[in-house]
Write a protein that holds these residues in place. Sequence first.
Motif, PDB file in Angstrom:
ATOM      1  N   VAL A   1       0.860  -1.235   0.097  1.00 16.49           N
ATOM      2  CA  VAL A   1       0.065  -0.021  -0.116  1.00 16.49           C
ATOM      3  C   VAL A   1       0.847   1.130  -0.222  1.00 16.49           C
ATOM      4  O   VAL A   1       0.560   2.095  -0.653  1.00 16.49           O
ATOM      5  CB  VAL A   1      -1.016  -0.078   1.208  1.00 16.49           C
ATOM      6  CG1 VAL A   1      -1.674   1.144   1.436  1.00 16.49           C
ATOM      7  CG2 VAL A   1      -1.788  -1.238   1.171  1.00 16.49           C
ATOM      8  N   ALA A   2       2.060   1.195   1.009  1.00 21.43           N
ATOM      9  CA  ALA A   2       2.952   2.525   0.902  1.00 21.43           C
ATOM     10  C   ALA A   2       3.317   2.642  -0.433  1.00 21.43           C
ATOM     11  O   ALA A   2       3.481   3.766  -0.982  1.00 21.43           O
ATOM     12  CB  ALA A   2       4.053   2.295   2.033  1.00 21.43           C
ATOM     13  N   VAL A   3       3.995   1.689  -1.185  1.00 25.32           N
ATOM     14  CA  VAL A   3       4.597   1.901  -2.353  1.00 25.32           C
ATOM     15  C   VAL A   3       3.587   2.208  -3.540  1.00 25.32           C
ATOM     16  O   VAL A   3       4.009   3.206  -4.421  1.00 25.32           O
ATOM     17  CB  VAL A   3       5.445   0.301  -2.973  1.00 25.32           C
ATOM     18  CG1 VAL A   3       5.682   0.411  -4.382  1.00 25.32           C
ATOM     19  CG2 VAL A   3       6.244   0.319  -2.083  1.00 25.32           C
ATOM     20  N   MET A   4       2.499   1.671  -3.431  1.00 23.70           N
ATOM     21  CA  MET A   4       1.378   2.101  -4.290  1.00 23.70           C
ATOM     22  C   MET A   4       1.104   3.617  -4.269  1.00 23.70           C
ATOM     23  O   MET A   4       0.628   4.504  -5.169  1.00 23.70           O
ATOM     24  CB  MET A   4       0.212   1.272  -4.418  1.00 23.70           C
ATOM     25  CG  MET A   4       0.391  -0.149  -4.704  1.00 23.70           C
ATOM     26  SD  MET A   4       1.174  -0.255  -6.414  1.00 23.70           S
ATOM     27  CE  MET A   4      -0.359   0.459  -7.388  1.00 23.70           C
ATOM     28  N   ASN A   5       0.925   4.113  -2.996  1.00 21.36           N
ATOM     29  CA  ASN A   5       0.631   5.652  -2.757  1.00 21.36           C
ATOM     30  C   ASN A   5       1.637   6.505  -2.594  1.00 21.36           C
ATOM     31  O   ASN A   5       1.638   7.654  -2.625  1.00 21.36           O
ATOM     32  CB  ASN A   5      -0.171   5.622  -1.142  1.00 21.36           C
ATOM     33  CG  ASN A   5      -1.251   4.902  -1.279  1.00 21.36           C
ATOM     34  OD1 ASN A   5      -2.020   4.861  -2.279  1.00 21.36           O
ATOM     35  ND2 ASN A   5      -1.746   4.486  -0.231  1.00 21.36           N
ATOM     36  N   LEU A   6       2.924   5.998  -2.896  1.00 23.63           N
ATOM     37  CA  LEU A   6       3.965   6.765  -2.697  1.00 23.63           C
ATOM     38  C   LEU A   6       4.327   7.994  -3.778  1.00 23.63           C
ATOM     39  O   LEU A   6       4.552   8.899  -3.508  1.00 23.63           O
ATOM     40  CB  LEU A   6       5.493   5.942  -2.779  1.00 23.63           C
ATOM     41  CG  LEU A   6       6.672   6.616  -2.370  1.00 23.63           C
ATOM     42  CD1 LEU A   6       6.823   7.327  -1.179  1.00 23.63           C
ATOM     43  CD2 LEU A   6       7.910   5.814  -2.616  1.00 23.63           C
ATOM     44  N   PRO A   7       3.984   7.229  -5.258  1.00 25.63           N
ATOM     45  CA  PRO A   7       4.016   8.501  -6.250  1.00 25.63           C
ATOM     46  C   PRO A   7       3.101   9.668  -6.095  1.00 25.63           C
ATOM     47  O   PRO A   7       3.416  10.792  -6.089  1.00 25.63           O
ATOM     48  CB  PRO A   7       3.594   7.683  -7.574  1.00 25.63           C
ATOM     49  CG  PRO A   7       4.079   6.156  -7.320  1.00 25.63           C
ATOM     50  CD  PRO A   7       3.926   5.990  -5.753  1.00 25.63           C
ATOM     51  N   ASP A   8       1.890   9.099  -5.514  1.00 26.55           N
ATOM     52  CA  ASP A   8       0.835  10.308  -5.239  1.00 26.55           C
ATOM     53  C   ASP A   8       1.223  11.243  -4.306  1.00 26.55           C
ATOM     54  O   ASP A   8       1.004  12.541  -4.331  1.00 26.55           O
ATOM     55  CB  ASP A   8      -0.690   9.473  -5.072  1.00 26.55           C
ATOM     56  CG  ASP A   8      -1.702  10.556  -4.743  1.00 26.55           C
ATOM     57  OD1 ASP A   8      -2.302  11.014  -5.787  1.00 26.55           O
ATOM     58  OD2 ASP A   8      -2.038  10.955  -3.625  1.00 26.55           O
ATOM     59  N   ALA A   9       1.787  10.633  -3.138  1.00 22.27           N
ATOM     60  CA  ALA A   9       2.164  11.564  -2.056  1.00 22.27           C
ATOM     61  C   ALA A   9       3.365  12.310  -2.392  1.00 22.27           C
ATOM     62  O   ALA A   9       3.327  13.356  -2.003  1.00 22.27           O
ATOM     63  CB  ALA A   9       2.326  10.402  -0.873  1.00 22.27           C
ATOM     64  N   LEU A  10       4.071  11.839  -3.160  1.00 20.00           N
ATOM     65  CA  LEU A  10       5.299  12.702  -3.333  1.00 20.00           C
ATOM     66  C   LEU A  10       4.849  13.759  -4.534  1.00 20.00           C
ATOM     67  O   LEU A  10       5.419  14.908  -4.524  1.00 20.00           O
ATOM     68  CB  LEU A  10       6.497  11.780  -4.116  1.00 20.00           C
ATOM     69  CG  LEU A  10       7.381  10.628  -3.319  1.00 20.00           C
ATOM     70  CD1 LEU A  10       8.140   9.928  -4.014  1.00 20.00           C
ATOM     71  CD2 LEU A  10       7.920  11.392  -2.304  1.00 20.00           C
ATOM     72  N   GLY A  11       4.068  13.405  -5.386  1.00 13.01           N
ATOM     73  CA  GLY A  11       3.594  14.349  -6.451  1.00 13.01           C
ATOM     74  C   GLY A  11       2.841  15.466  -5.456  1.00 13.01           C
ATOM     75  O   GLY A  11       3.082  16.767  -5.810  1.00 13.01           O
ATOM     76  N   GLY A  12       2.007  15.190  -4.856  1.00 12.16           N
ATOM     77  CA  GLY A  12       1.304  15.997  -3.906  1.00 12.16           C
ATOM     78  C   GLY A  12       2.001  16.749  -2.922  1.00 12.16           C
ATOM     79  O   GLY A  12       1.797  18.197  -3.079  1.00 12.16           O
ATOM     80  N   ALA A  13       2.969  16.292  -2.567  1.00  8.20           N
ATOM     81  CA  ALA A  13       3.872  17.156  -1.422  1.00  8.20           C
ATOM     82  C   ALA A  13       4.662  18.236  -2.285  1.00  8.20           C
ATOM     83  O   ALA A  13       5.022  19.216  -2.002  1.00  8.20           O
ATOM     84  CB  ALA A  13       5.085  16.299  -0.738  1.00  8.20           C
ATOM     85  N   SER A  14       5.141  17.791  -3.600  1.00 11.93           N
ATOM     86  CA  SER A  14       6.054  18.726  -4.480  1.00 11.93           C
ATOM     87  C   SER A  14       5.022  19.855  -4.976  1.00 11.93           C
ATOM     88  O   SER A  14       5.156  20.921  -4.990  1.00 11.93           O
ATOM     89  CB  SER A  14       6.403  17.860  -5.723  1.00 11.93           C
ATOM     90  OG  SER A  14       6.895  18.833  -6.758  1.00 11.93           O
ATOM     91  N   GLY A  15       3.721  19.677  -5.434  1.00 11.77           N
ATOM     92  CA  GLY A  15       2.918  20.625  -5.745  1.00 11.77           C
ATOM     93  C   GLY A  15       2.450  21.545  -4.741  1.00 11.77           C
ATOM     94  O   GLY A  15       2.472  22.598  -5.064  1.00 11.77           O
TER      95      GLY A  15
END
Length: 251
Positions: free
Chosen positions: A158-172
């Motif tokens: 679950v963490a790996v699947m959510n990692l791209p979304d979390a990183l992208g949201g943090a960057s934005g």
Amino acid sequence: MTAGYIRSMSSAEPASPKPIRPSWTTLLGVLTAFVGLGTVTLHVMGMASHRAYMQFWGIDSGVLPKTTDQVLISGYYALVNQSAMGFLKILANIGLWTVAAVGLAVYLFILQSPWDGGIGSVLNRLAKRPIWVQRLARYVVGALMAAAILPILLVSFVAVMNLPDALGGASGKAHAEREARDFKQGCEKSKQPCVELKKSGESIGTGFVLDGSPDHIAIFDAELQRARVIPREAVELIAGRAPMPLASEAP
């Protein structure tokens, strides 16, 4: 007779196995899978970055859709920015990482401790027990390992699947926060120049461009201190200040 038998036996010995070398087909297949996974990751990060950036300003990201190329580019910049920030955080907490590494080394040393044989001594003692005790120990250890590993695997997945979304949201969100600090300085002192929007010769707003699409443009209104989405139809954009000349062109 004996010598001939020995020679025949030596010639019958199996040849040493040849090293397995991956074929070009295998390499191309791995490369294709890697490219596909990377593309999906960048797309997810780009979408999350755009959504978080628009949400920071209180704008629906669906009003300003992005093309696939723009999403992938946004995801690339989000990946680079978050990687750089993660590296800087590691450097800032190098002491904690050092303590963790030393603690892991001590744990492994104790696990393989020379004074009692570590795990090997346990296995040796268990080998001297009856068969049913050994079987029971294997079942108990297997059940405990499954009970411990399955939740870890699920959480990790679950963490790996959510990692791209979390990183992208943090960057934005971080990008929007940097711009918000810059916008507070006003049109004269900010790094990003202001623009004036005019329609039919009348000014309809002055501020900083946030984003745009073929149908709409989003600005942060310097007077209202709010984000606005304005239709592009018959709207003229006028830069608030002229571009800075190059040093070589300065008088």
